[in-house]
Design a protein around this motif. Structure first.
Motif, PDB file in Angstrom:
ATOM      1  N   UNK A  66     125.079 -57.035 -52.599  1.00 39.50           N
ATOM      2  CA  UNK A  66     126.419 -56.442 -52.542  1.00 39.50           C
ATOM      3  C   UNK A  66     127.534 -57.466 -52.751  1.00 39.50           C
ATOM      4  N   UNK A  67     127.234 -58.763 -52.533  1.00 37.70           N
ATOM      5  CA  UNK A  67     128.277 -59.775 -52.732  1.00 37.70           C
ATOM      6  C   UNK A  67     128.189 -60.433 -54.105  1.00 37.70           C
ATOM      7  N   UNK A  68     127.357 -59.912 -54.985  1.00 39.24           N
ATOM      8  CA  UNK A  68     127.260 -60.421 -56.351  1.00 39.24           C
ATOM      9  C   UNK A  68     128.191 -59.596 -57.239  1.00 39.24           C
ATOM     10  N   UNK A  69     129.211 -60.227 -57.780  1.00 41.28           N
ATOM     11  CA  UNK A  69     130.179 -59.500 -58.600  1.00 41.28           C
ATOM     12  C   UNK A  69     129.664 -59.217 -60.007  1.00 41.28           C
ATOM     13  N   UNK A  70     128.600 -59.919 -60.407  1.00 41.56           N
ATOM     14  CA  UNK A  70     128.035 -59.720 -61.741  1.00 41.56           C
ATOM     15  C   UNK A  70     126.856 -58.753 -61.688  1.00 41.56           C
ATOM     16  N   UNK A  71     126.988 -57.742 -60.846  1.00 36.65           N
ATOM     17  CA  UNK A  71     125.881 -56.812 -60.615  1.00 36.65           C
ATOM     18  C   UNK A  71     126.314 -55.383 -60.937  1.00 36.65           C
ATOM     19  N   UNK A  72     125.471 -54.663 -61.681  1.00 39.49           N
ATOM     20  CA  UNK A  72     125.677 -53.244 -61.961  1.00 39.49           C
ATOM     21  C   UNK A  72     124.569 -52.469 -61.259  1.00 39.49           C
ATOM     22  N   UNK A  73     124.960 -51.488 -60.449  1.00 40.67           N
ATOM     23  CA  UNK A  73     123.993 -50.717 -59.671  1.00 40.67           C
ATOM     24  C   UNK A  73     123.853 -49.304 -60.236  1.00 40.67           C
ATOM     25  N   UNK A  74     122.639 -48.976 -60.642  1.00 41.86           N
ATOM     26  CA  UNK A  74     122.364 -47.687 -61.266  1.00 41.86           C
ATOM     27  C   UNK A  74     121.426 -46.849 -60.410  1.00 41.86           C
ATOM     28  N   UNK A  96     118.278 -45.429 -46.613  1.00 41.83           N
ATOM     29  CA  UNK A  96     119.296 -45.049 -45.638  1.00 41.83           C
ATOM     30  C   UNK A  96     119.173 -45.847 -44.349  1.00 41.83           C
ATOM     31  N   UNK A  97     117.960 -46.261 -44.026  1.00 46.81           N
ATOM     32  CA  UNK A  97     117.734 -47.015 -42.794  1.00 46.81           C
ATOM     33  C   UNK A  97     118.214 -48.454 -42.924  1.00 46.81           C
ATOM     34  N   UNK A  98     117.841 -49.093 -44.021  1.00 48.60           N
ATOM     35  CA  UNK A  98     118.118 -50.521 -44.158  1.00 48.60           C
ATOM     36  C   UNK A  98     119.460 -50.844 -44.802  1.00 48.60           C
ATOM     37  N   UNK A  99     120.078 -49.892 -45.473  1.00 42.50           N
ATOM     38  CA  UNK A  99     121.373 -50.164 -46.090  1.00 42.50           C
ATOM     39  C   UNK A  99     122.451 -49.391 -45.340  1.00 42.50           C
ATOM     40  N   UNK A 100     123.693 -49.648 -45.705  1.00 38.71           N
ATOM     41  CA  UNK A 100     124.823 -48.938 -45.080  1.00 38.71           C
ATOM     42  C   UNK A 100     125.273 -47.767 -45.946  1.00 38.71           C
ATOM     43  N   UNK A 101     124.453 -47.434 -46.953  1.00 40.58           N
ATOM     44  CA  UNK A 101     124.820 -46.381 -47.902  1.00 40.58           C
ATOM     45  C   UNK A 101     123.788 -45.249 -47.880  1.00 40.58           C
ATOM     46  N   UNK A 102     124.002 -44.250 -48.713  1.00 40.16           N
ATOM     47  CA  UNK A 102     123.117 -43.098 -48.776  1.00 40.16           C
ATOM     48  C   UNK A 102     122.391 -43.053 -50.117  1.00 40.16           C
ATOM     49  N   UNK A 103     121.078 -42.944 -50.046  1.00 40.09           N
ATOM     50  CA  UNK A 103     120.236 -42.932 -51.237  1.00 40.09           C
ATOM     51  C   UNK A 103     120.563 -41.731 -52.125  1.00 40.09           C
ATOM     52  N   UNK A 104     120.783 -42.012 -53.401  1.00 47.00           N
ATOM     53  CA  UNK A 104     120.996 -40.946 -54.368  1.00 47.00           C
ATOM     54  C   UNK A 104     122.393 -40.358 -54.404  1.00 47.00           C
ATOM     55  N   UNK A 105     123.271 -40.799 -53.508  1.00 44.38           N
ATOM     56  CA  UNK A 105     124.633 -40.257 -53.498  1.00 44.38           C
ATOM     57  C   UNK A 105     125.499 -41.062 -54.463  1.00 44.38           C
ATOM     58  N   UNK A 106     126.330 -40.379 -55.209  1.00 48.74           N
ATOM     59  CA  UNK A 106     127.074 -41.007 -56.302  1.00 48.74           C
ATOM     60  C   UNK A 106     127.890 -42.217 -55.859  1.00 48.74           C
ATOM     61  N   UNK A 107     128.527 -42.135 -54.677  1.00 47.15           N
ATOM     62  CA  UNK A 107     129.396 -43.246 -54.263  1.00 47.15           C
ATOM     63  C   UNK A 107     128.622 -44.445 -53.738  1.00 47.15           C
ATOM     64  N   UNK A 108     127.293 -44.383 -53.766  1.00 46.90           N
ATOM     65  CA  UNK A 108     126.482 -45.548 -53.382  1.00 46.90           C
ATOM     66  C   UNK A 108     126.194 -46.455 -54.580  1.00 46.90           C
ATOM     67  N   UNK A 109     126.521 -45.992 -55.788  1.00 44.17           N
ATOM     68  CA  UNK A 109     126.160 -46.719 -57.009  1.00 44.17           C
ATOM     69  C   UNK A 109     127.345 -46.778 -57.969  1.00 44.17           C
ATOM     70  N   UNK A 110     127.189 -47.601 -59.005  1.00 43.09           N
ATOM     71  CA  UNK A 110     128.206 -47.651 -60.047  1.00 43.09           C
ATOM     72  C   UNK A 110     128.042 -46.500 -61.033  1.00 43.09           C
ATOM     73  N   UNK A 111     126.774 -46.157 -61.340  1.00 47.65           N
ATOM     74  CA  UNK A 111     126.485 -45.068 -62.264  1.00 47.65           C
ATOM     75  C   UNK A 111     125.236 -44.324 -61.813  1.00 47.65           C
ATOM     76  N   UNK A 112     125.277 -43.006 -61.849  1.00 42.40           N
ATOM     77  CA  UNK A 112     124.109 -42.166 -61.624  1.00 42.40           C
ATOM     78  C   UNK A 112     123.813 -41.433 -62.935  1.00 42.40           C
TER      79      UNK A 112
END
Length: 213
Positions: free
Chosen positions: A117-125, A165-181
């Motif tokens: 999450x602290x890598x600015x050169x990262x795209x999350x799909x 969902x357990x290990x991260x602070x986000x929700x699996x598969x939810x659009x606002x957890x990623x850059x692109x779905x």
């Protein structure tokens, strides 16, 4: 090429295959099961132990303790007191960060987007798909009946969702957890790969940050 690509995926969506083809196009590594072997070597854990806890949920009451380790660093005593599932997660967590620090790559699953999450050169799909397409893919790949393929998809996705969902602070598969779905059923695997390549190339052109934040 300077971008780290993480891919979360529904079971049967073709996420791993898509990741491999994107990595091939850019001439970089695609890390999936390979992360387990590396995590085992770097942590000293038995590889079978790492695999047995791979992307599997846990219900330990020590959840908050583990969350604290990300913010404050973990010491030897707290690490020793953790359940094995948490130790395995931390080993993978560290391995993912080391792999990303070595250069551009594609990392499939395992909360990689959260680890980086602290890598600015990262795209999350996140790759998902229509049920019919996923069922057909799983039926073909594992020689299963339609009902067994559906059951397998539900089970695997529940495991991945619970783990994420357990290990991260986000929700699996939810659009606002990623850059692109992306729905891989719309364009197919090859079309989805082309779309991701375009996304990465545009991201490279506009945001080349020169590495880790």
């Amino acid at each position: 090429m300077n971008t780290i690509i993480t891919i979360g995926r529904q079971f049967g969506s073709g996420g791993r295959e898509i990741g491999e083809k994107v990595a091939e196009y850019f001439g970089i590594k695609c890390l999936d099961k390979e992360l387990l072997t590396r995590a085992a070597k770097e942590s000293g854990f038995c590889e079978e132990m790492i695999k047995s806890h791979d992307e599997r949920p846990t219900n330990s009451f020590l959840y908050n303790l583990v969350m604290d380790t990300y913010s404050f660093g973990y010491n030897a005593s707290s690490f020793m007191d953790m359940p094995i599932s948490h130790k395995v997660f931390l080993a993978q967590f560290d391995t993912i960060k080391k792999a990303a620090e070595e250069g551009p790559c594609v990392i499939v699953g395992r909360c990689a987007d959260y680890a980086l999450h602290d890598f600015k050169n990262c795209i999350n799909l996140f790759i998902y798909g229509d049920e019919e397409t996923k069922v057909k893919r799983i039926m073909s790949k594992y020689s299963l009946t339609e009902d067994k393929a559906k059951d397998m998809i539900v089970k695997k996705d529940k495991q991945r969702q619970s783990y994420y969902n357990y290990y991260s602070s986000k929700k699996w598969g939810r659009a606002d957890s990623y850059d692109f779905c992306l729905n891989s059923s719309v364009l197919g695997v090859e079309g989805t790969v082309k779309l991701i390549i375009q996304i990465i190339e545009d991201f490279e052109n506009q945001n080349n940050p020169g590495g880790k934040a």
